[in-house]
Design an enzyme around this catalytic site. Sequence first.
Site, short mmCIF file in Angstrom:
data_model
loop_
_atom_site.label_atom_id
_atom_site.label_comp_id
_atom_site.label_asym_id
_atom_site.label_seq_id
_atom_site.Cartn_x
_atom_site.Cartn_y
_atom_site.Cartn_z
N GLN A 16 38.79 36.37 37.13
CA GLN A 16 38.88 35.96 35.71
C GLN A 16 38.39 37.07 34.77
O GLN A 16 39.01 37.35 33.76
CB GLN A 16 38.21 34.63 35.44
CG GLN A 16 36.87 34.39 36.06
CD GLN A 16 36.25 33.09 35.56
OE1 GLN A 16 36.77 32.40 34.69
NE2 GLN A 16 35.10 32.74 36.12
N ALA A 64 33.69 40.40 43.12
CA ALA A 64 32.48 39.84 43.73
C ALA A 64 32.85 38.63 44.57
O ALA A 64 33.89 38.01 44.36
CB ALA A 64 31.47 39.42 42.65
N TYR A 129 24.01 33.63 47.25
CA TYR A 129 24.80 34.37 46.25
C TYR A 129 23.89 35.21 45.35
O TYR A 129 24.09 36.41 45.18
CB TYR A 129 25.62 33.38 45.41
CG TYR A 129 26.22 33.98 44.15
CD1 TYR A 129 27.29 34.87 44.21
CD2 TYR A 129 25.69 33.67 42.89
CE1 TYR A 129 27.82 35.42 43.05
CE2 TYR A 129 26.22 34.22 41.73
CZ TYR A 129 27.28 35.09 41.81
OH TYR A 129 27.80 35.65 40.67
N LYS A 133 23.59 39.36 45.05
CA LYS A 133 23.78 40.11 43.78
C LYS A 133 22.50 40.91 43.47
O LYS A 133 22.58 42.03 42.98
CB LYS A 133 24.11 39.15 42.63
CG LYS A 133 25.43 38.40 42.78
CD LYS A 133 26.66 39.29 42.70
CE LYS A 133 26.92 39.82 41.31
NZ LYS A 133 28.23 40.54 41.23
N1 LIG Z 1 31.84 33.16 37.54
C1 LIG Z 1 30.62 33.05 37.02
O1 LIG Z 1 30.20 31.98 36.56
C2 LIG Z 1 29.71 34.24 36.95
C3 LIG Z 1 28.42 34.09 36.40
C4 LIG Z 1 27.59 35.21 36.32
C5 LIG Z 1 28.02 36.44 36.79
N2 LIG Z 1 29.27 36.54 37.33
C6 LIG Z 1 29.69 37.86 37.82
O2 LIG Z 1 30.77 38.28 37.01
C7 LIG Z 1 31.65 39.11 37.78
C8 LIG Z 1 33.08 38.62 37.62
O3 LIG Z 1 33.16 37.31 38.15
P1 LIG Z 1 34.43 36.39 37.95
O4 LIG Z 1 33.95 35.14 37.37
O5 LIG Z 1 35.53 37.16 37.31
O6 LIG Z 1 34.78 36.12 39.48
P2 LIG Z 1 36.17 35.70 40.15
O7 LIG Z 1 37.09 35.12 39.16
O8 LIG Z 1 35.78 34.93 41.38
O9 LIG Z 1 36.76 37.11 40.58
C9 LIG Z 1 36.19 37.86 41.60
C10 LIG Z 1 37.25 38.79 42.12
O10 LIG Z 1 36.70 39.50 43.24
C11 LIG Z 1 37.67 39.54 44.23
N3 LIG Z 1 37.12 39.65 45.57
C12 LIG Z 1 36.33 38.79 46.25
N4 LIG Z 1 36.11 39.24 47.48
C13 LIG Z 1 36.79 40.41 47.59
C14 LIG Z 1 36.96 41.35 48.64
N5 LIG Z 1 36.39 41.19 49.84
N6 LIG Z 1 37.72 42.43 48.40
C15 LIG Z 1 38.31 42.62 47.20
N7 LIG Z 1 38.20 41.77 46.17
C16 LIG Z 1 37.44 40.67 46.38
C17 LIG Z 1 38.44 38.24 44.11
O11 LIG Z 1 39.68 38.43 44.72
P3 LIG Z 1 40.74 37.22 44.91
O12 LIG Z 1 41.28 37.00 43.52
O13 LIG Z 1 41.73 37.80 45.84
O14 LIG Z 1 39.94 36.10 45.47
C18 LIG Z 1 38.51 38.07 42.61
O15 LIG Z 1 39.66 38.70 42.08
C19 LIG Z 1 31.11 39.07 39.21
O16 LIG Z 1 30.30 40.20 39.41
C20 LIG Z 1 30.23 37.84 39.24
O17 LIG Z 1 29.20 37.94 40.21
C21 LIG Z 1 30.13 35.48 37.41
#
Ligand SMILES: NC(=O)c1ccc[n+]([C@@H]2O[C@H](COP(=O)([O-])OP(=O)(O)OC[C@H]3O[C@@H](n4cnc5c(N)ncnc54)[C@H](OP(=O)(O)O)[C@@H]3O)[C@@H](O)[C@H]2O)c1
Length: 302
Positions: A16, A64, A129, A133
């Site tokens: 996202q 991630a 998780y 991180k």
């Molecule tokens: N979501 C939250 O509420 C939240 C809150 C605080 C911080 N964050 C941080 O914000 C950042 C962005 O998060 P987001 O919400 O955009 O997460 P997301 O929508 O889950 O996207 C994570 C991406 O990482 C990819 N990924 C996972 N495992 C992988 C692997 N082994 N190799 C290559 N790609 C891989 C996923 O690929 P696929 O699309 O193929 O699955 C997905 O495209 C992350 O660092 C997260 O820790 C998120």
Amino acid sequence: MSATNLRVLLTGSRGQLGQALQACVPAGVELIALGRDQLDLADADACRRSVRELRPDWVLNAGAYTAVDRAEGEAELAHAVNAGAPAAFAAALAEAGGRLLQVSTDFVFDGSQGSPYRPEQPLAPLGVYGASKAEGERLTAAALPAERLCLLRTSWVYGPVGHNFCLTMLRLHAQRAASGEALSVVADQVGCPTATHTLAAACWAAIARGLNGTLHWSDAGAASWYDFAVAIGELGEAAGLLQAAAAVKPITTAAYPTPARRPAYSLLECGTSREALGLEGQHWRRTLAEVLARLPAPDASR
Ligand SMILES: NC(=O)c1ccc[n+]([C@@H]2O[C@H](COP(=O)([O-])OP(=O)(O)OC[C@H]3O[C@@H](n4cnc5c(N)ncnc54)[C@H](OP(=O)(O)O)[C@@H]3O)[C@@H](O)[C@H]2O)c1
């Protein structure tokens, strides 16, 4: 905003945040956006190779392992992706030159202090998780000179695409309003929702300004998951995405057990980071309305 002739390697391009980042690439950035099929973040050698071969000015690590509950049973994979990959990027960048923007989370804190967390406070994650991180933060700081590392923590990320609380709640509001059942949502965990378009702008500002150190970015204000669910119903109805919002019932964390423990109060103190980024925080209800305005209206014929 402009960033003169910067080559940026983006991971997690189909997540996202990854998609929001690609929607607002600043002028002057050459973006190399890699999804899972091009770079497996669980493969540290491949991460190091990508830096050696592509020679980016920045790695923007938006990829991630984000499945908080599933991580409790997949600790090895969560650590490989959330700690091993950033550590590998940092080590390769230390040799090749270049900087790292590592995106991190409010879940590195245990949520027990009851006031907003400042960037420099010690970490105490509750679950796998958050621990993975936090380890990513520690290992990148150990591998890369401080002036070439920017850690940007954020919270409760959601947007118009991907898997997130807002899209799930919109679906549940529609279903429960039709069946007349109430939605039960946890009211004793407090944080702040953050829309992907404001988070993406913060990431690009950090890069354009060449910032380092630890930054906090979330939208402004505070909410419980219950508050967020109520607002999604109200604003979803106002935006024409819901015919009616369902009733929402506040419940306790104890009444909704999950495999991973979550912080009770994980608000991030963002004031100094907003100044450094040159961005004002918008209240989360306002950014929620902006996200909802980007969603297609439901198909009335279905
Ligand atoms: N979501 C939250 O509420 C939240 C809150 C605080 C911080 N964050 C941080 O914000 C950042 C962005 O998060 P987001 O919400 O955009 O997460 P997301 O929508 O889950 O996207 C994570 C991406 O990482 C990819 N990924 C996972 N495992 C992988 C692997 N082994 N190799 C290559 N790609 C891989 C996923 O690929 P696929 O699309 O193929 O699955 C997905 O495209 C992350 O660092 C997260 O820790 C998120």
